[in-house]
Design a protein around this motif. Structure first.
Motif, PDB file in Angstrom:
ATOM      1  N   PRO A  49     120.040 -30.011  73.599  1.00 26.80           N
ATOM      2  CA  PRO A  49     119.902 -28.826  74.461  1.00 26.80           C
ATOM      3  C   PRO A  49     118.984 -27.751  73.853  1.00 26.80           C
ATOM      4  O   PRO A  49     118.371 -26.970  74.579  1.00 26.80           O
ATOM      5  CB  PRO A  49     121.347 -28.301  74.577  1.00 26.80           C
ATOM      6  CG  PRO A  49     122.198 -29.509  74.341  1.00 26.80           C
ATOM      7  CD  PRO A  49     121.456 -30.337  73.330  1.00 26.80           C
ATOM      8  N   GLN A  50     118.870 -27.750  72.523  1.00 29.72           N
ATOM      9  CA  GLN A  50     118.020 -26.746  71.866  1.00 29.72           C
ATOM     10  C   GLN A  50     116.537 -26.987  72.094  1.00 29.72           C
ATOM     11  O   GLN A  50     115.710 -26.120  71.812  1.00 29.72           O
ATOM     12  CB  GLN A  50     118.299 -26.721  70.358  1.00 29.72           C
ATOM     13  CG  GLN A  50     119.685 -26.206  70.021  1.00 29.72           C
ATOM     14  CD  GLN A  50     119.887 -26.151  68.521  1.00 29.72           C
ATOM     15  OE1 GLN A  50     120.213 -27.152  67.897  1.00 29.72           O
ATOM     16  NE2 GLN A  50     119.680 -24.986  67.927  1.00 29.72           N
ATOM     17  N   ILE A  51     116.182 -28.185  72.581  1.00 31.70           N
ATOM     18  CA  ILE A  51     114.786 -28.424  72.957  1.00 31.70           C
ATOM     19  C   ILE A  51     114.720 -28.713  74.465  1.00 31.70           C
ATOM     20  O   ILE A  51     113.887 -29.480  74.932  1.00 31.70           O
ATOM     21  CB  ILE A  51     114.122 -29.528  72.095  1.00 31.70           C
ATOM     22  CG1 ILE A  51     115.008 -30.778  71.968  1.00 31.70           C
ATOM     23  CG2 ILE A  51     113.820 -29.018  70.689  1.00 31.70           C
ATOM     24  CD1 ILE A  51     114.571 -31.937  72.788  1.00 31.70           C
ATOM     25  N   GLY A  96     124.343 -20.460  60.546  1.00 29.33           N
ATOM     26  CA  GLY A  96     123.216 -19.939  61.303  1.00 29.33           C
ATOM     27  C   GLY A  96     122.858 -20.971  62.356  1.00 29.33           C
ATOM     28  O   GLY A  96     123.485 -22.028  62.420  1.00 29.33           O
ATOM     29  N   CYS A  97     121.866 -20.663  63.175  1.00 29.08           N
ATOM     30  CA  CYS A  97     121.482 -21.593  64.239  1.00 29.08           C
ATOM     31  C   CYS A  97     120.028 -21.331  64.591  1.00 29.08           C
ATOM     32  O   CYS A  97     119.625 -20.167  64.717  1.00 29.08           O
ATOM     33  CB  CYS A  97     122.375 -21.362  65.463  1.00 29.08           C
ATOM     34  SG  CYS A  97     121.990 -22.454  66.841  1.00 29.08           S
ATOM     35  N   LEU A  98     119.244 -22.397  64.758  1.00 33.29           N
ATOM     36  CA  LEU A  98     117.821 -22.215  65.075  1.00 33.29           C
ATOM     37  C   LEU A  98     117.617 -21.517  66.415  1.00 33.29           C
ATOM     38  O   LEU A  98     116.582 -20.907  66.639  1.00 33.29           O
ATOM     39  CB  LEU A  98     117.091 -23.570  65.070  1.00 33.29           C
ATOM     40  CG  LEU A  98     117.039 -24.295  63.711  1.00 33.29           C
ATOM     41  CD1 LEU A  98     116.345 -25.642  63.862  1.00 33.29           C
ATOM     42  CD2 LEU A  98     116.339 -23.445  62.657  1.00 33.29           C
ATOM     43  N   SER A  99     118.617 -21.572  67.304  1.00 24.43           N
ATOM     44  CA  SER A  99     118.523 -20.880  68.592  1.00 24.43           C
ATOM     45  C   SER A  99     118.949 -19.411  68.493  1.00 24.43           C
ATOM     46  O   SER A  99     118.791 -18.657  69.458  1.00 24.43           O
ATOM     47  CB  SER A  99     119.395 -21.587  69.633  1.00 24.43           C
ATOM     48  OG  SER A  99     118.890 -22.878  69.898  1.00 24.43           O
ATOM     49  N   GLN A 138     130.055 -30.679  63.279  1.00 26.12           N
ATOM     50  CA  GLN A 138     130.858 -29.867  64.213  1.00 26.12           C
ATOM     51  C   GLN A 138     129.982 -28.840  64.937  1.00 26.12           C
ATOM     52  O   GLN A 138     130.122 -28.630  66.145  1.00 26.12           O
ATOM     53  CB  GLN A 138     131.980 -29.154  63.446  1.00 26.12           C
ATOM     54  CG  GLN A 138     133.095 -30.107  62.996  1.00 26.12           C
ATOM     55  CD  GLN A 138     133.930 -29.526  61.855  1.00 26.12           C
ATOM     56  OE1 GLN A 138     133.409 -28.859  60.952  1.00 26.12           O
ATOM     57  NE2 GLN A 138     135.229 -29.771  61.886  1.00 26.12           N
ATOM     58  N   HIS A 139     129.068 -28.212  64.194  1.00 27.67           N
ATOM     59  CA  HIS A 139     128.168 -27.213  64.797  1.00 27.67           C
ATOM     60  C   HIS A 139     127.281 -27.875  65.862  1.00 27.67           C
ATOM     61  O   HIS A 139     127.130 -27.347  66.972  1.00 27.67           O
ATOM     62  CB  HIS A 139     127.318 -26.567  63.689  1.00 27.67           C
ATOM     63  CG  HIS A 139     126.299 -25.582  64.175  1.00 27.67           C
ATOM     64  ND1 HIS A 139     126.348 -24.242  63.863  1.00 27.67           N
ATOM     65  CD2 HIS A 139     125.187 -25.729  64.959  1.00 27.67           C
ATOM     66  CE1 HIS A 139     125.325 -23.622  64.432  1.00 27.67           C
ATOM     67  NE2 HIS A 139     124.599 -24.501  65.097  1.00 27.67           N
ATOM     68  N   GLU A 140     126.699 -29.029  65.524  1.00 28.08           N
ATOM     69  CA  GLU A 140     125.796 -29.701  66.473  1.00 28.08           C
ATOM     70  C   GLU A 140     126.567 -30.285  67.656  1.00 28.08           C
ATOM     71  O   GLU A 140     126.082 -30.259  68.786  1.00 28.08           O
ATOM     72  CB  GLU A 140     124.984 -30.793  65.765  1.00 28.08           C
ATOM     73  CG  GLU A 140     124.091 -30.296  64.624  1.00 28.08           C
ATOM     74  CD  GLU A 140     123.204 -29.128  65.006  1.00 28.08           C
ATOM     75  OE1 GLU A 140     122.746 -29.061  66.161  1.00 28.08           O
ATOM     76  OE2 GLU A 140     122.980 -28.250  64.149  1.00 28.08           O
ATOM     77  N   TYR A 141     127.754 -30.802  67.380  1.00 23.38           N
ATOM     78  CA  TYR A 141     128.587 -31.343  68.467  1.00 23.38           C
ATOM     79  C   TYR A 141     128.926 -30.221  69.453  1.00 23.38           C
ATOM     80  O   TYR A 141     128.895 -30.423  70.669  1.00 23.38           O
ATOM     81  CB  TYR A 141     129.855 -31.966  67.885  1.00 23.38           C
ATOM     82  CG  TYR A 141     130.671 -32.737  68.903  1.00 23.38           C
ATOM     83  CD1 TYR A 141     130.386 -34.069  69.185  1.00 23.38           C
ATOM     84  CD2 TYR A 141     131.726 -32.128  69.581  1.00 23.38           C
ATOM     85  CE1 TYR A 141     131.129 -34.775  70.114  1.00 23.38           C
ATOM     86  CE2 TYR A 141     132.481 -32.828  70.513  1.00 23.38           C
ATOM     87  CZ  TYR A 141     132.179 -34.148  70.776  1.00 23.38           C
ATOM     88  OH  TYR A 141     132.913 -34.843  71.702  1.00 23.38           O
ATOM     89  N   ASP A 142     129.231 -29.054  68.917  1.00 24.78           N
ATOM     90  CA  ASP A 142     129.457 -27.887  69.771  1.00 24.78           C
ATOM     91  C   ASP A 142     128.288 -27.684  70.740  1.00 24.78           C
ATOM     92  O   ASP A 142     128.493 -27.401  71.922  1.00 24.78           O
ATOM     93  CB  ASP A 142     129.614 -26.614  68.922  1.00 24.78           C
ATOM     94  CG  ASP A 142     131.054 -26.347  68.496  1.00 24.78           C
ATOM     95  OD1 ASP A 142     131.964 -27.093  68.917  1.00 24.78           O
ATOM     96  OD2 ASP A 142     131.274 -25.371  67.742  1.00 24.78           O
ATOM     97  N   HIS A 143     127.061 -27.819  70.219  1.00 23.96           N
ATOM     98  CA  HIS A 143     125.878 -27.610  71.076  1.00 23.96           C
ATOM     99  C   HIS A 143     125.894 -28.514  72.307  1.00 23.96           C
ATOM    100  O   HIS A 143     125.550 -28.073  73.401  1.00 23.96           O
ATOM    101  CB  HIS A 143     124.583 -27.882  70.302  1.00 23.96           C
ATOM    102  CG  HIS A 143     124.044 -26.696  69.560  1.00 23.96           C
ATOM    103  ND1 HIS A 143     123.676 -25.529  70.182  1.00 23.96           N
ATOM    104  CD2 HIS A 143     123.793 -26.504  68.250  1.00 23.96           C
ATOM    105  CE1 HIS A 143     123.229 -24.671  69.281  1.00 23.96           C
ATOM    106  NE2 HIS A 143     123.290 -25.227  68.084  1.00 23.96           N
ATOM    107  N   ILE A 144     126.259 -29.786  72.115  1.00 27.58           N
ATOM    108  CA  ILE A 144     126.229 -30.676  73.283  1.00 27.58           C
ATOM    109  C   ILE A 144     127.424 -30.434  74.205  1.00 27.58           C
ATOM    110  O   ILE A 144     127.488 -30.961  75.309  1.00 27.58           O
ATOM    111  CB  ILE A 144     126.070 -32.180  72.910  1.00 27.58           C
ATOM    112  CG1 ILE A 144     127.257 -32.700  72.104  1.00 27.58           C
ATOM    113  CG2 ILE A 144     124.756 -32.417  72.160  1.00 27.58           C
ATOM    114  CD1 ILE A 144     127.252 -34.219  71.988  1.00 27.58           C
TER     115      ILE A 144
HETATM  116 NI    NI Z   1     122.812 -24.427  66.214  1.00 30.16          NI
END
Ligand code: NI
Length: 183
Positions: A49-51, A96-99, A138-144
């Motif tokens: 989703p970040q791209i 942190g998060c790239l978004s 966990q952080h990336e799974y949250d994103h999806i």
């Molecule tokens: Ni992130």
């Protein structure tokens, strides 16, 4: 190909992501582009989703985070992942998060994660991770799942961040990688 990373405030970060079929066209090119995009931005993880792709896919490379620590990093693509359990003690770490550039806040998560996923060759795995590997998964799974790390913060902390987050969504921020802003 380096892709723009969407910022906080873009609806795609909150969208319901789709499972990826095995014959998904251009999947390996997409994954290559995501690695390139993630490394260019010095990230340790990146979710589709970040791209701007509403797909159940994320990448993790924690090799650099384990240089001075015990344990070993991973470099993997997770396709159609499913977290089976989160166990162990809760621990806090400044994420942190790239978004959401230039904001770091402590997020409390459980120590151990068990996850089922497919790799880029559609081989199925079921594995257990801990430490920073679990944290990044966990952080990336949250994103999806449409969740951002700031969602885990206490209401007061969230309120204090509101104007900064608003500025990010408007592109009022200096960054050294390519981003896309909703406003
Ligand atoms: Ni992130």
């Amino acid at each position: 190909m380096i892709l723009p990373i969407v910022s906080y405030g873009d609806p795609v970060l909150r969208s319901k992501t789709k499972e990826i079929p095995e014959d998904f066209p251009g999947l390996s090119d997409l994954i290559d582009s995501m690695w390139e995009t993630m490394y260019k931005a010095n990230g340790v993880g990146l979710a589709a989703p970040q791209i701007s792709k509403s797909l159940r896919l994320f990448l993790v490379d924690t090799m650099s985070t384990y240089e001075d620590e015990e344990g070993s990093g991973i470099k993997k693509a997770f396709i159609n992942p499913e977290i089976l359990s989160e166990t162990g003690d809760k621990w806090g770490f400044e994420e942190g998060c790239l978004s959401i550039p230039k904001i770091r806040e402590e997020v409390i998560r459980k120590e151990i994660v068990r996850i089922k996923y497919f790799d880029e060759h559609f081989k199925e795995f079921e594995e257990t991770y801990d430490g920073m590997n679990a944290r990044v998964i966990q952080h990336e799974y949250d994103h999806i799942e449409g969740i951002l790390f700031t969602d885990h913060l206490k209401p007061l902390k969230k309120r204090l961040l509101r104007s900064k987050l608003d500025a990010i969504s408007k592109g009022k921020i200096e960054i050294d990688y390519k981003m896309k802003f909703p406003k």
